[in-house]
Design a protein around this motif. Structure first.
Motif, PDB file in Angstrom:
ATOM      1  N   ARG A  74       0.838  -1.200   0.000  1.00 27.18           N
ATOM      2  CA  ARG A  74       0.000   0.000   0.000  1.00 27.18           C
ATOM      3  C   ARG A  74       0.873   1.250   0.000  1.00 27.18           C
ATOM      4  O   ARG A  74       0.656   2.167  -0.795  1.00 27.18           O
ATOM      5  CB  ARG A  74      -0.930   0.009   1.212  1.00 27.18           C
ATOM      6  N   ALA A  75       1.869   1.294   0.873  1.00 32.28           N
ATOM      7  CA  ALA A  75       2.750   2.466   0.975  1.00 32.28           C
ATOM      8  C   ALA A  75       3.535   2.696  -0.310  1.00 32.28           C
ATOM      9  O   ALA A  75       3.878   3.836  -0.637  1.00 32.28           O
ATOM     10  CB  ALA A  75       3.705   2.301   2.153  1.00 32.28           C
ATOM     11  N   SER A  76       3.791   1.625  -1.055  1.00 33.01           N
ATOM     12  CA  SER A  76       4.540   1.715  -2.308  1.00 33.01           C
ATOM     13  C   SER A  76       3.670   2.141  -3.484  1.00 33.01           C
ATOM     14  O   SER A  76       4.173   2.336  -4.589  1.00 33.01           O
ATOM     15  CB  SER A  76       5.194   0.363  -2.623  1.00 33.01           C
ATOM     16  N   GLY A  77       2.345   2.213  -3.272  1.00 27.60           N
ATOM     17  CA  GLY A  77       1.435   2.611  -4.341  1.00 27.60           C
ATOM     18  C   GLY A  77       1.132   1.501  -5.330  1.00 27.60           C
ATOM     19  O   GLY A  77       0.657   1.765  -6.430  1.00 27.60           O
ATOM     20  N   LEU A  78       1.387   0.260  -4.922  1.00 24.67           N
ATOM     21  CA  LEU A  78       1.111  -0.884  -5.791  1.00 24.67           C
ATOM     22  C   LEU A  78      -0.204  -1.543  -5.389  1.00 24.67           C
ATOM     23  O   LEU A  78      -0.809  -1.194  -4.398  1.00 24.67           O
ATOM     24  CB  LEU A  78       2.256  -1.898  -5.691  1.00 24.67           C
ATOM     25  N   ARG A  79      -0.592  -2.537  -6.184  1.00 26.38           N
ATOM     26  CA  ARG A  79      -1.793  -3.316  -5.911  1.00 26.38           C
ATOM     27  C   ARG A  79      -1.375  -4.759  -5.624  1.00 26.38           C
ATOM     28  O   ARG A  79      -0.286  -5.178  -5.988  1.00 26.38           O
ATOM     29  CB  ARG A  79      -2.762  -3.233  -7.091  1.00 26.38           C
ATOM     30  N   ILE A  80      -2.241  -5.503  -4.978  1.00 31.36           N
ATOM     31  CA  ILE A  80      -1.977  -6.877  -4.559  1.00 31.36           C
ATOM     32  C   ILE A  80      -2.706  -7.851  -5.471  1.00 31.36           C
ATOM     33  O   ILE A  80      -3.877  -7.648  -5.789  1.00 31.36           O
ATOM     34  CB  ILE A  80      -2.504  -7.095  -3.120  1.00 31.36           C
ATOM     35  N   VAL A  81      -2.010  -8.922  -5.872  1.00 27.95           N
ATOM     36  CA  VAL A  81      -2.655 -10.049  -6.543  1.00 27.95           C
ATOM     37  C   VAL A  81      -2.300 -11.289  -5.722  1.00 27.95           C
ATOM     38  O   VAL A  81      -1.141 -11.689  -5.653  1.00 27.95           O
ATOM     39  CB  VAL A  81      -2.190 -10.217  -8.007  1.00 27.95           C
ATOM     40  N   PRO A  82      -3.296 -11.900  -5.061  1.00 31.25           N
ATOM     41  CA  PRO A  82      -3.030 -13.002  -4.136  1.00 31.25           C
ATOM     42  C   PRO A  82      -3.114 -14.396  -4.755  1.00 31.25           C
ATOM     43  O   PRO A  82      -4.066 -15.145  -4.526  1.00 31.25           O
ATOM     44  CB  PRO A  82      -4.126 -12.812  -3.087  1.00 31.25           C
ATOM     45  N   ILE A  83      -2.098 -14.784  -5.508  1.00 31.10           N
ATOM     46  CA  ILE A  83      -2.061 -16.148  -6.033  1.00 31.10           C
ATOM     47  C   ILE A  83      -1.743 -17.133  -4.899  1.00 31.10           C
ATOM     48  O   ILE A  83      -2.274 -18.233  -4.847  1.00 31.10           O
ATOM     49  CB  ILE A  83      -1.063 -16.271  -7.199  1.00 31.10           C
ATOM     50  N   CYS A  84      -0.910 -16.727  -3.964  1.00 31.80           N
ATOM     51  CA  CYS A  84      -0.573 -17.550  -2.804  1.00 31.80           C
ATOM     52  C   CYS A  84      -1.840 -17.840  -1.992  1.00 31.80           C
ATOM     53  O   CYS A  84      -2.556 -16.916  -1.610  1.00 31.80           O
ATOM     54  CB  CYS A  84       0.436 -16.819  -1.918  1.00 31.80           C
ATOM     55  N   PRO A  85      -2.125 -19.114  -1.710  1.00 30.83           N
ATOM     56  CA  PRO A  85      -3.333 -19.443  -0.944  1.00 30.83           C
ATOM     57  C   PRO A  85      -3.366 -18.794   0.443  1.00 30.83           C
ATOM     58  O   PRO A  85      -4.430 -18.366   0.894  1.00 30.83           O
ATOM     59  CB  PRO A  85      -3.292 -20.964  -0.825  1.00 30.83           C
ATOM     60  N   TYR A  86      -2.220 -18.682   1.102  1.00 29.03           N
ATOM     61  CA  TYR A  86      -2.221 -18.066   2.426  1.00 29.03           C
ATOM     62  C   TYR A  86      -2.567 -16.580   2.335  1.00 29.03           C
ATOM     63  O   TYR A  86      -3.367 -16.069   3.130  1.00 29.03           O
ATOM     64  CB  TYR A  86      -0.892 -18.243   3.167  1.00 29.03           C
ATOM     65  N   VAL A  87      -1.992 -15.880   1.379  1.00 29.44           N
ATOM     66  CA  VAL A  87      -2.286 -14.448   1.213  1.00 29.44           C
ATOM     67  C   VAL A  87      -3.767 -14.273   0.864  1.00 29.44           C
ATOM     68  O   VAL A  87      -4.431 -13.379   1.402  1.00 29.44           O
ATOM     69  CB  VAL A  87      -1.358 -13.802   0.164  1.00 29.44           C
ATOM     70  N   ALA A  88      -4.300 -15.116  -0.002  1.00 29.77           N
ATOM     71  CA  ALA A  88      -5.719 -15.031  -0.374  1.00 29.77           C
ATOM     72  C   ALA A  88      -6.604 -15.236   0.862  1.00 29.77           C
ATOM     73  O   ALA A  88      -7.571 -14.488   1.074  1.00 29.77           O
ATOM     74  CB  ALA A  88      -6.045 -16.060  -1.446  1.00 29.77           C
ATOM     75  N   LYS A  89      -6.284 -16.220   1.689  1.00 24.54           N
ATOM     76  CA  LYS A  89      -7.051 -16.489   2.911  1.00 24.54           C
ATOM     77  C   LYS A  89      -6.943 -15.302   3.880  1.00 24.54           C
ATOM     78  O   LYS A  89      -7.936 -14.897   4.487  1.00 24.54           O
ATOM     79  CB  LYS A  89      -6.527 -17.767   3.563  1.00 24.54           C
ATOM     80  N   PHE A  90      -5.761 -14.751   4.021  1.00 30.15           N
ATOM     81  CA  PHE A  90      -5.549 -13.595   4.886  1.00 30.15           C
ATOM     82  C   PHE A  90      -6.439 -12.440   4.431  1.00 30.15           C
ATOM     83  O   PHE A  90      -7.092 -11.784   5.250  1.00 30.15           O
ATOM     84  CB  PHE A  90      -4.077 -13.181   4.859  1.00 30.15           C
ATOM     85  N   LEU A  91      -6.475 -12.192   3.129  1.00 26.16           N
ATOM     86  CA  LEU A  91      -7.262 -11.079   2.591  1.00 26.16           C
ATOM     87  C   LEU A  91      -8.764 -11.274   2.806  1.00 26.16           C
ATOM     88  O   LEU A  91      -9.496 -10.297   2.962  1.00 26.16           O
ATOM     89  CB  LEU A  91      -6.949 -10.875   1.116  1.00 26.16           C
ATOM     90  N   GLN A  92      -9.225 -12.517   2.831  1.00 27.48           N
ATOM     91  CA  GLN A  92     -10.648 -12.762   3.093  1.00 27.48           C
ATOM     92  C   GLN A  92     -11.030 -12.338   4.506  1.00 27.48           C
ATOM     93  O   GLN A  92     -12.152 -11.918   4.755  1.00 27.48           O
ATOM     94  CB  GLN A  92     -10.979 -14.241   2.896  1.00 27.48           C
ATOM     95  N   LYS A  93     -10.083 -12.428   5.428  1.00 28.21           N
ATOM     96  CA  LYS A  93     -10.341 -12.072   6.826  1.00 28.21           C
ATOM     97  C   LYS A  93      -9.988 -10.622   7.146  1.00 28.21           C
ATOM     98  O   LYS A  93     -10.392 -10.107   8.184  1.00 28.21           O
ATOM     99  CB  LYS A  93      -9.535 -12.987   7.753  1.00 28.21           C
ATOM    100  N   HIS A  94      -9.208  -9.989   6.301  1.00 23.71           N
ATOM    101  CA  HIS A  94      -8.729  -8.630   6.551  1.00 23.71           C
ATOM    102  C   HIS A  94      -9.128  -7.736   5.376  1.00 23.71           C
ATOM    103  O   HIS A  94      -8.343  -7.472   4.475  1.00 23.71           O
ATOM    104  CB  HIS A  94      -7.212  -8.632   6.779  1.00 23.71           C
ATOM    105  N   ARG A  95     -10.355  -7.279   5.437  1.00 24.75           N
ATOM    106  CA  ARG A  95     -10.955  -6.542   4.329  1.00 24.75           C
ATOM    107  C   ARG A  95     -10.356  -5.146   4.139  1.00 24.75           C
ATOM    108  O   ARG A  95     -10.655  -4.480   3.147  1.00 24.75           O
ATOM    109  CB  ARG A  95     -12.470  -6.428   4.530  1.00 24.75           C
ATOM    110  N   GLU A  96      -9.502  -4.703   5.047  1.00 25.39           N
ATOM    111  CA  GLU A  96      -8.927  -3.363   4.921  1.00 25.39           C
ATOM    112  C   GLU A  96      -8.004  -3.216   3.713  1.00 25.39           C
ATOM    113  O   GLU A  96      -7.607  -2.113   3.358  1.00 25.39           O
ATOM    114  CB  GLU A  96      -8.183  -2.959   6.214  1.00 25.39           C
ATOM    115  N   PHE A  97      -7.689  -4.355   3.061  1.00 22.88           N
ATOM    116  CA  PHE A  97      -6.854  -4.302   1.859  1.00 22.88           C
ATOM    117  C   PHE A  97      -7.673  -4.467   0.574  1.00 22.88           C
ATOM    118  O   PHE A  97      -7.104  -4.528  -0.516  1.00 22.88           O
ATOM    119  CB  PHE A  97      -5.759  -5.369   1.930  1.00 22.88           C
ATOM    120  N   ASP A  98      -8.991  -4.545   0.689  1.00 27.34           N
ATOM    121  CA  ASP A  98      -9.854  -4.741  -0.492  1.00 27.34           C
ATOM    122  C   ASP A  98      -9.617  -3.691  -1.571  1.00 27.34           C
ATOM    123  O   ASP A  98      -9.665  -3.997  -2.763  1.00 27.34           O
ATOM    124  CB  ASP A  98     -11.339  -4.708  -0.105  1.00 27.34           C
TER     125      ASP A  98
END
Length: 118
Positions: A74-98
């Motif tokens: 976020r601080a770098s001004g980039l966007r996230i693509v969660p191919i990693c299953p752990y990162v994808a699962k984390f994002l489902q629980k932490h909506r602040e990165f939507d």
């Protein structure tokens, strides 16, 4: 020696981005405990693998690592693509990165495979 009634000092944890290795690492008391790997594609940071060493399992380090990594994205001004299953699962629980998360597409997966020469 720690007195029996003293509270032990928690281990020092730090997350660092290691650009030459395309990853974020988590250190515990200065020792590498795990990493989350990425490749950059235009304005996206594509996360594809997260791993915590067995010696450090069960301490919540993967969650700390991924939270710090995504905060850096976020601080770098980039966007996230969660191919990693752990990162994808984390994002489902932490909506602040939507607001900075892009969906995984076949095009991105094909690009990643080529970038990793799989």
């Amino acid at each position: 020696m720690t007195p029996p009634d003293a509270t032990p000092t928690p281990p020092a944890r730090a997350v660092r981005r290691v650009d030459p290795r395309h990853r974020y690492e988590i250190l515990v008391d200065g020792k590498a405990a795990g990493f989350t790997a990425y490749r950059d594609r235009d304005h996206q940071r594509v996360f594809f693998h997260t791993e915590i060493d067995d010696a450090f399992a069960g301490q919540g380090l993967a969650s700390i690592l991924v939270r710090e990594a995504l905060t850096d994205v976020r601080a770098s001004g980039l966007r996230i693509v969660p191919i990693c299953p752990y990162v994808a699962k984390f994002l489902q629980k932490h909506r602040e990165f939507d607001d900075i998360t892009d969906p995984v597409t076949a095009e991105i997966q094909t690009w990643l495979d080529a970038a990793l020469a799989r």
